[in-house]
Design a protein around this motif. Structure first.
Motif, short mmCIF file in Angstrom:
data_model
loop_
_atom_site.label_atom_id
_atom_site.label_comp_id
_atom_site.label_asym_id
_atom_site.label_seq_id
_atom_site.Cartn_x
_atom_site.Cartn_y
_atom_site.Cartn_z
N SER A 15 0.81 -1.22 0.00
CA SER A 15 0.00 0.00 0.00
C SER A 15 0.85 1.27 0.00
CB SER A 15 -0.94 0.02 1.21
OG SER A 15 -0.20 0.09 2.41
N HIS A 16 2.12 1.17 0.34
CA HIS A 16 2.99 2.34 0.33
C HIS A 16 3.95 2.33 -0.85
CE1 HIS A 16 6.21 5.08 2.09
NE2 HIS A 16 5.16 5.83 1.90
N HIS A 17 4.52 1.20 -1.14
CA HIS A 17 5.38 1.02 -2.31
C HIS A 17 4.79 -0.10 -3.17
CE1 HIS A 17 8.43 3.32 -0.06
NE2 HIS A 17 8.92 3.59 -1.24
N ALA A 18 4.02 0.29 -4.15
CA ALA A 18 3.40 -0.69 -5.05
C ALA A 18 4.51 -1.40 -5.84
CB ALA A 18 2.43 0.01 -6.00
N ASP A 19 4.15 -2.51 -6.47
CA ASP A 19 5.13 -3.29 -7.24
C ASP A 19 5.88 -2.43 -8.25
OD1 ASP A 19 4.15 -5.38 -5.76
OD2 ASP A 19 3.23 -6.41 -7.46
N ILE A 20 5.20 -1.47 -8.86
CA ILE A 20 5.85 -0.62 -9.86
C ILE A 20 7.03 0.15 -9.28
CG2 ILE A 20 4.33 1.39 -9.54
CD1 ILE A 20 5.68 0.08 -12.90
N ALA A 79 12.70 1.47 -9.43
CA ALA A 79 13.97 1.52 -8.70
C ALA A 79 15.05 0.77 -9.47
CB ALA A 79 13.80 0.93 -7.30
N ALA A 80 14.71 -0.42 -9.96
CA ALA A 80 15.70 -1.21 -10.71
C ALA A 80 16.10 -0.51 -12.00
CB ALA A 80 15.15 -2.60 -11.00
N GLU A 81 15.13 0.08 -12.68
CA GLU A 81 15.39 0.71 -13.98
C GLU A 81 16.02 2.09 -13.87
OE1 GLU A 81 12.79 2.33 -17.77
OE2 GLU A 81 11.98 0.71 -16.56
N ASN A 101 10.07 -11.34 -10.93
CA ASN A 101 10.35 -12.48 -10.05
C ASN A 101 10.90 -12.01 -8.70
OD1 ASN A 101 9.48 -14.48 -11.86
ND2 ASN A 101 11.44 -14.48 -12.89
N VAL A 102 11.74 -10.98 -8.72
CA VAL A 102 12.25 -10.41 -7.46
C VAL A 102 11.10 -9.87 -6.63
CG1 VAL A 102 13.63 -8.53 -6.46
CG2 VAL A 102 14.59 -9.95 -8.29
N VAL A 103 10.17 -9.18 -7.27
CA VAL A 103 9.01 -8.65 -6.55
C VAL A 103 8.20 -9.80 -5.95
CG1 VAL A 103 6.82 -7.40 -6.80
CG2 VAL A 103 8.90 -6.49 -7.85
N ALA A 104 8.02 -10.89 -6.69
CA ALA A 104 7.30 -12.06 -6.17
C ALA A 104 8.01 -12.60 -4.92
CB ALA A 104 7.19 -13.14 -7.24
N PHE A 105 9.33 -12.67 -4.97
CA PHE A 105 10.11 -13.12 -3.82
C PHE A 105 9.93 -12.16 -2.63
CE2 PHE A 105 14.27 -12.37 -1.65
CZ PHE A 105 14.27 -13.50 -0.84
N ILE A 106 10.10 -10.87 -2.86
CA ILE A 106 9.99 -9.88 -1.78
C ILE A 106 8.59 -9.92 -1.15
CG2 ILE A 106 9.92 -7.40 -1.25
CD1 ILE A 106 12.21 -7.12 -3.35
N ASN A 134 6.38 -12.36 7.02
CA ASN A 134 6.78 -11.54 8.17
C ASN A 134 5.72 -10.53 8.57
OD1 ASN A 134 9.84 -12.14 8.86
ND2 ASN A 134 9.54 -12.44 6.66
N GLY A 135 4.48 -10.77 8.14
CA GLY A 135 3.36 -9.95 8.59
C GLY A 135 3.19 -8.62 7.89
N ILE A 136 3.82 -8.46 6.73
CA ILE A 136 3.71 -7.22 5.97
C ILE A 136 2.83 -7.53 4.76
CG2 ILE A 136 4.94 -5.45 4.65
CD1 ILE A 136 7.40 -6.19 6.45
N ASN A 137 1.63 -6.96 4.75
CA ASN A 137 0.68 -7.27 3.68
C ASN A 137 0.29 -6.03 2.92
OD1 ASN A 137 0.43 -10.12 4.27
ND2 ASN A 137 -0.58 -9.49 6.12
#
Length: 156
Positions: free
Chosen positions: A103-108, A113-115, A141-146, A153-156
């Motif tokens: 909700s604060h840092h969406a996948d985009i 950041a990477a780009e 895939n990195v986003v899926a892992f994160i 760890n309770g971060i949804n």
């Protein structure tokens, strides 16, 4: 009258700045987790944490894209963000942190950041450079892992 209002605004901004500076000086740094060694094959097993990270991280069992993302993350991101995205002291912030919840840092935000890199704004680690040689598919895939680790760890 306008000058009087401007002085009031400047005084208010100064008070807020001093309060924030004082708050940042009184905060305690995150505690270091106990050292936990890796599994027999040298990889971190689910539930294990790296010994040099800033926050403790429990790893879930990973599947498909999450496993690929972990491999890419370790190769491209871990030198700053730690093997389990728990941050690395003096190098980079923990991504397993409420600041990076969806909700604060969406996948985009991770793709950008990477780009493009990121100007420091939440942490005092300095600016993040773009990640050289990473594809959009690898970032996905990195986003899926994160996100999987965040959920564990309770971060949804």
């Amino acid at each position: 009258m306008i000058r009087s209002n401007a002085k009031l605004i400047y005084a208010g901004v100064a008070v807020v700045a001093v309060a924030l500076a004082g708050w940042s000086l009184t905060r305690t740094p995150p505690s270091q987790p106990d050292q936990i060694t890796s599994g027999a094959d040298g990889d971190l097993a689910p539930g294990m944490v790296s010994d040099d990270q800033l926050v403790p991280v429990n790893l879930p069992a990973l599947d498909g894209a999450e496993q690929i993302g972990q491999t890419v993350f370790v190769a491209k991101c871990a030198s700053c963000h730690g093997d389990t995205a728990g941050g690395r002291n003096g190098a980079g912030p923990p991504l397993i942190h409420k600041i990076y919840e969806p909700s604060h840092h969406a996948d985009i935000a991770f793709f950008r950041a990477a780009e493009l890199g990121v100007r420091a704004h939440h942490w005092k680690f300095g600016d993040m450079a773009p990640v050289e040689g990473i594809t959009r598919a690898e970032v996905a895939n990195v986003v899926a892992f994160i996100r999987a680790v965040q959920r564990e760890n309770g971060i949804n």
